[in-house]
Design an enzyme around this catalytic site. Sequence first.
Site, PDB file in Angstrom:
ATOM      1  N   ASP A  65       0.842  -1.085  -0.076  1.00 24.93           N
ATOM      2  CA  ASP A  65       0.055  -0.003   0.030  1.00 24.93           C
ATOM      3  C   ASP A  65       0.830   1.193   0.011  1.00 24.93           C
ATOM      4  O   ASP A  65       1.406   1.478   0.933  1.00 24.93           O
ATOM      5  CB  ASP A  65      -1.006  -0.265   1.270  1.00 24.93           C
ATOM      6  CG  ASP A  65      -1.804   1.111   1.376  1.00 24.93           C
ATOM      7  OD1 ASP A  65      -1.540   2.025   0.719  1.00 24.93           O
ATOM      8  OD2 ASP A  65      -2.754   0.880   2.050  1.00 24.93           O
ATOM      9  N   ASP A  70      23.940   1.940  -4.844  1.00 29.24           N
ATOM     10  CA  ASP A  70      24.097   0.720  -4.211  1.00 29.24           C
ATOM     11  C   ASP A  70      25.604   0.129  -4.398  1.00 29.24           C
ATOM     12  O   ASP A  70      26.153   0.632  -5.250  1.00 29.24           O
ATOM     13  CB  ASP A  70      22.867  -0.205  -4.862  1.00 29.24           C
ATOM     14  CG  ASP A  70      22.415  -1.335  -3.605  1.00 29.24           C
ATOM     15  OD1 ASP A  70      23.254  -1.584  -2.746  1.00 29.24           O
ATOM     16  OD2 ASP A  70      21.240  -1.446  -3.767  1.00 29.24           O
TER      17      ASP A  70
END
Length: 653
Positions: free
Chosen positions: A223, A348
């Site tokens: 959500d 990253d």
Amino acid sequence: MLSHFLPAALAAALAAAQPAGDAAPVLQQDGKTFRDLNHNARLDPYEDHRLSTARRVADLLARMTLEEKAGAVMHGTAPTPQGVGGGVGETYDLARFETLNRDRHINSVITRLSARPDVLAAQNNELQSVASSSRLGIPVTISTDPRNHFQRTDGASLAALGFSQWPEPLGFAALDDAEVVRRFGDAARREYRAVGIHMALSPQADLATEPRWSRINGTFGEDPDRAARMVQAYVVGFQGAPNGLRSDGVAAVVKHWVGYGAAPEGWDGHNHYGRFSRLGDAELETHIRPFLGAFASGVAGVMPTYNILQGVTLDGAPLEPVGAGFSHGLLTTLLRDRYGFQGLVVSDWAITNDCSENCRTGATPHRFGDIAMPWGVEDLSETERFAKGMNAGVDQFGGTEQTDRMIEAVRQGQVSEARLNQAVSRVLRLKFELGLFDHPFVDPTAAARTLAEPDRQAMADQVQRRAMVTLENRLPGPIAPGARVYLHGVSPEAARAAGLVPVETAQEADFALFRLAAPFETPHPNFFFGSRQHEGALDFPADDPALADLQRVATLKPTVVSVYLDRPAVLTPLKPLATLLVGEFGASDAAVLDVAMGRAQTEGRLPFALPASMDQVRAQDPARPDDLGAPLYPLGYAWTEETGGHQSSSLSK
């Protein structure tokens, strides 16, 4: 060491106050003390804590050589005797770190130590001691992957040794209580700073839109609005303030910008076979929404995803087919220009490494040297990758110490010195905001006391229990102390501590207690990360021994079944077998037993829908949340006594 011009009595007093191992002399001016970071016996502007951060950054930047600037834009790994890449251990290899700090000027590192709090604090002090002897005395920023949860995965999280242990982020999403998340962040902040850790490579704002994806356990579910609330509270708790970073805070690095969760078949971007995300422009906006919570709380850093985004356009043109760490469109046009982010962009890990043929194919089992994620720029040289990443918007490169490549890129004109200065300024600003130039050392004894405080773990224990989700409950009443219990996956010691009597067979028992984990496969065993990640099907195979045992026992006795949901498992075969069925997201045996015995009440609601079958999973769109059609248990579901099941979803469709 003390400045030579100080009176003897004052010098002695300052020496007593100076942390052991600090090589920076102490200066005294206007009744205040300062660290003489460059050992020149005078107070320079960057050493003066009375000045603004901007003034101190500008002064220090002007003193740095190209080599020192190149070191500042590397985020390396604190080496250990265990081997290359750092390795998990209890001590650092200080000789190797001294070489990195002295020769390559590395002063930002991730720690992978897993040690007692006092040992970890003392070891981090050793890193700062080495840095205090460097030419400019630039302190070390020490980062970490998450340490306060249950699941430990190489390259993603660490064991919670000595740290308070809370549910995974999915558990916080199940509670949907922003204040609980803020309190968790505040607790973790205190623990991190006590042991000398300054940066959290978290939270994950990625959306769990593909049920098979292996990184779901680190997210706040599917959500986007709930995830945004949780991300915002997480950053506030870690950084110590509602809009920005406090000097005793921990710099949060929200990740992974953006679209990481839209992974076809759930294949992860750490691996060559998982290097793509597929989503349209509307879906991209959905995946951005959780990051807005981080921006609203003044998050210190952003980490781009490894993935190449397919199907996305910016200003009417398709995105360049490169990983986000090389994408000017994602990092500058979108992140900087559209959303106004002014903080640090940390890539990253290992995006500038060469990806060998074996890195791409996994023909033989990967070794450490096969780790590389230069997606979309595999055919560029390493120097060209550094240049492309920095020009795209990366300020600091994770998992590398190749300063020679950055120096080469600047000297060849591939990166302007102005762009390098901008990146270094962001790195230095964060160090000043964290107070590291003035107070880089911690007290190991105090660290041990801080992490041993019982109230913090008591709070975490309560949240473990509250965050569980009851899916089915046909128990006539709570299980009473003294009951005989058949155990599967539960410690007999924990059962005895709860007042139960473990027995060897189901026939002897009053009830059975099963702790299961969501199913997974390992279809890519030769890949370094693929061999460690939970991939593939989400349903229990027909010959699963735990399922077979449950099927046998359920014909004899009432069964309490708890399932660790690191991914949205297909629980269809469990539903008729479990008298009480609970989903959990990181909980101790004691917590599960307390729920089974009615001593604690679950309050969680599913942070993702649970599919009824793998056919549903294969048919859904990996970029869209809540897209299973008719799931077994919908997003927001929790069983209640009043209704026998209740759906509550905040997802606007």
